[in-house]
Design a protein around this motif. Structure first.
Motif, PDB file in Angstrom:
ATOM      1  N   LEU A   1      15.152   5.867  -4.534  1.00 59.64           N
ATOM      2  CA  LEU A   1      15.567   6.932  -5.494  1.00 59.64           C
ATOM      3  C   LEU A   1      16.211   8.091  -4.978  1.00 59.64           C
ATOM      4  O   LEU A   1      17.127   8.451  -5.231  1.00 59.64           O
ATOM      5  CB  LEU A   1      14.422   7.181  -6.671  1.00 59.64           C
ATOM      6  N   THR A   2      15.666   8.555  -4.097  1.00 62.77           N
ATOM      7  CA  THR A   2      16.216   9.806  -3.066  1.00 62.77           C
ATOM      8  C   THR A   2      17.410   9.602  -2.651  1.00 62.77           C
ATOM      9  O   THR A   2      18.243  10.313  -2.606  1.00 62.77           O
ATOM     10  CB  THR A   2      15.045  10.444  -2.303  1.00 62.77           C
ATOM     11  N   GLU A   3      17.332   8.334  -1.733  1.00 62.28           N
ATOM     12  CA  GLU A   3      18.555   7.950  -1.047  1.00 62.28           C
ATOM     13  C   GLU A   3      19.729   7.722  -1.916  1.00 62.28           C
ATOM     14  O   GLU A   3      20.905   8.028  -1.636  1.00 62.28           O
ATOM     15  CB  GLU A   3      18.130   6.485  -0.470  1.00 62.28           C
ATOM     16  N   LYS A   4      19.519   7.184  -3.227  1.00 58.05           N
ATOM     17  CA  LYS A   4      20.544   7.101  -4.304  1.00 58.05           C
ATOM     18  C   LYS A   4      20.655   8.289  -5.113  1.00 58.05           C
ATOM     19  O   LYS A   4      21.694   8.121  -5.799  1.00 58.05           O
ATOM     20  CB  LYS A   4      20.254   5.730  -5.089  1.00 58.05           C
ATOM     21  N   LYS A   5      20.109   9.168  -4.608  1.00 58.15           N
ATOM     22  CA  LYS A   5      20.186  10.634  -5.376  1.00 58.15           C
ATOM     23  C   LYS A   5      19.896  10.554  -6.979  1.00 58.15           C
ATOM     24  O   LYS A   5      20.558  11.132  -7.795  1.00 58.15           O
ATOM     25  CB  LYS A   5      21.724  11.083  -5.316  1.00 58.15           C
ATOM     26  N   PHE A   6      19.093   9.466  -7.434  1.00 62.23           N
ATOM     27  CA  PHE A   6      18.372   9.455  -8.569  1.00 62.23           C
ATOM     28  C   PHE A   6      17.547  10.731  -8.606  1.00 62.23           C
ATOM     29  O   PHE A   6      17.307  11.018 -10.038  1.00 62.23           O
ATOM     30  CB  PHE A   6      17.905   8.414  -8.935  1.00 62.23           C
TER      31      PHE A   6
ATOM     32  N   GLY B   1       0.730  -1.074   0.043  1.00 59.82           N
ATOM     33  CA  GLY B   1      -0.016  -0.067   0.085  1.00 59.82           C
ATOM     34  C   GLY B   1       1.008   1.359   0.168  1.00 59.82           C
ATOM     35  O   GLY B   1       0.346   2.466   0.015  1.00 59.82           O
ATOM     36  N   ASP B   2       2.366   1.050   0.246  1.00 64.81           N
ATOM     37  CA  ASP B   2       2.941   2.266   0.293  1.00 64.81           C
ATOM     38  C   ASP B   2       4.179   2.166  -0.719  1.00 64.81           C
ATOM     39  O   ASP B   2       5.224   2.621  -0.446  1.00 64.81           O
ATOM     40  CB  ASP B   2       3.515   2.507   1.765  1.00 64.81           C
ATOM     41  N   GLY B   3       4.079   1.308  -1.769  1.00 64.32           N
ATOM     42  CA  GLY B   3       5.059   0.804  -2.623  1.00 64.32           C
ATOM     43  C   GLY B   3       5.660   2.049  -3.385  1.00 64.32           C
ATOM     44  O   GLY B   3       6.951   2.261  -3.457  1.00 64.32           O
ATOM     45  N   GLY B   4       4.849   3.187  -3.599  1.00 71.32           N
ATOM     46  CA  GLY B   4       5.185   4.279  -4.082  1.00 71.32           C
ATOM     47  C   GLY B   4       6.093   5.130  -3.289  1.00 71.32           C
ATOM     48  O   GLY B   4       7.198   5.561  -3.788  1.00 71.32           O
ATOM     49  N   VAL B   5       5.868   5.229  -2.145  1.00 73.99           N
ATOM     50  CA  VAL B   5       6.748   6.027  -1.322  1.00 73.99           C
ATOM     51  C   VAL B   5       7.889   5.185  -1.038  1.00 73.99           C
ATOM     52  O   VAL B   5       9.031   6.146  -1.137  1.00 73.99           O
ATOM     53  CB  VAL B   5       5.899   6.167  -0.023  1.00 73.99           C
TER      54      VAL B   5
END
Length: 254
Positions: free
Chosen positions: A248-253, A238-242
């Motif tokens: 992606l944010t952690e990997k700076k993408f 239910g929170d896959g998008g988050v």
């Protein structure tokens, strides 16, 4: 102009002795973009006459690539080969090639825009500078009319039209043509075509301006690429998008 490079389908390595390319570690092939340069030179010859001379700088094993280029239809070759050239960087290579070109003479120099090993993309421009000749880089189309040359230079927004007078240096991109396959007849003929070898002294190359010890750039250290890590699995509850966005944010993408 041709450069022999390691086959991109094989593992490429650096030598631990001096941090230079270990040419014995993989098969050598013609730099892919240089095949387009050879083809363009042959097309110009078929249209305007003259002859195509292959020029390369490299160790003895580069002879294999020279013969491949000759089997495409070039008339002869010049091989600049000398232990003193080992470890030369891009600018030193351009200098040495410019000396060889002065020795053999030229009207138009055609080469690929970059090599698949170093990928510096500066040899064409540096070569033109050493020769004092116009540089027409990233050419997607070449037209010669007498002593005038015009190219369409590839850009992010399309192309620019660049004109100059011969002699000149042109670097081409891969979309300029489709390199021909050597016929059996040309392969056999290539074995008899002349290949002139030039040492540093023969080409009047200043030995103090070439070689690893005199290079303006150097590889200080290197290491093998680490093995690829296992992928990250995001379970959607239910929170896959988050979770995906956080990853992606952690990997700076993003």
């Amino acid at each position: 102009m041709v450069k022999q490079v390691p086959d991109t389908a094989t593992e490429r390595k650096l030598s631990s002795d001096d941090n230079t390319l270990d040419r014995a570690a993989s098969d050598g092939v013609i730099n892919e973009l240089d095949e387009y340069a050879i083809e363009e030179a042959l097309l110009l010859k078929e249209k305007h006459g003259g002859e195509v001379t292959i020029l390369t700088m490299g160790p003895d094993q580069a002879t294999d690539s020279i013969r491949k280029a000759l089997s495409m239809g070039a008339d002869k070759a010049v091989h600049v080969v000398d232990d003193a050239l080992h470890g030369s960087d891009a600018l030193q290579t351009a200098y040495a090639l410019s000396q060889a070109l002065r020795k053999v003479g030229f009207d138009l120099v055609v080469l690929g825009s970059e090599s698949t090993d170093a990928r510096t993309g500066v040899v064409g421009a540096a070569l033109a500078e050493y020769l004092g000749a116009p540089q027409l880089t990233l050419a997607g189309k070449v037209d010669v009319d007498g002593s005038a040359i015009k190219v369409q230079r590839q850009t992010d927004y399309g192309y620019d039209v660049v004109e100059a007078q011969l002699p000149a240096v042109v670097s081409v991109v891969e979309k300029i043509n489709e390199p021909r396959y050597p016929s059996f007849k040309l392969i056999m003929q290539a074995k008899k075509k002349p290949v002139e070898k030039l040492a540093v002294a023969d080409a009047e190359i200043d030995a103090a301006k070439v070689g690893l010890a005199n290079a303006g750039t150097e590889t200080l250290d290197f290491a093998a690429a680490p093995p690829r890590a296992a992928g990250t699995i995001v379970k959607d509850e239910g929170d896959g998008g988050v979770k995906a966005a956080d990853f992606l944010t952690e990997k700076k993408f993003v």
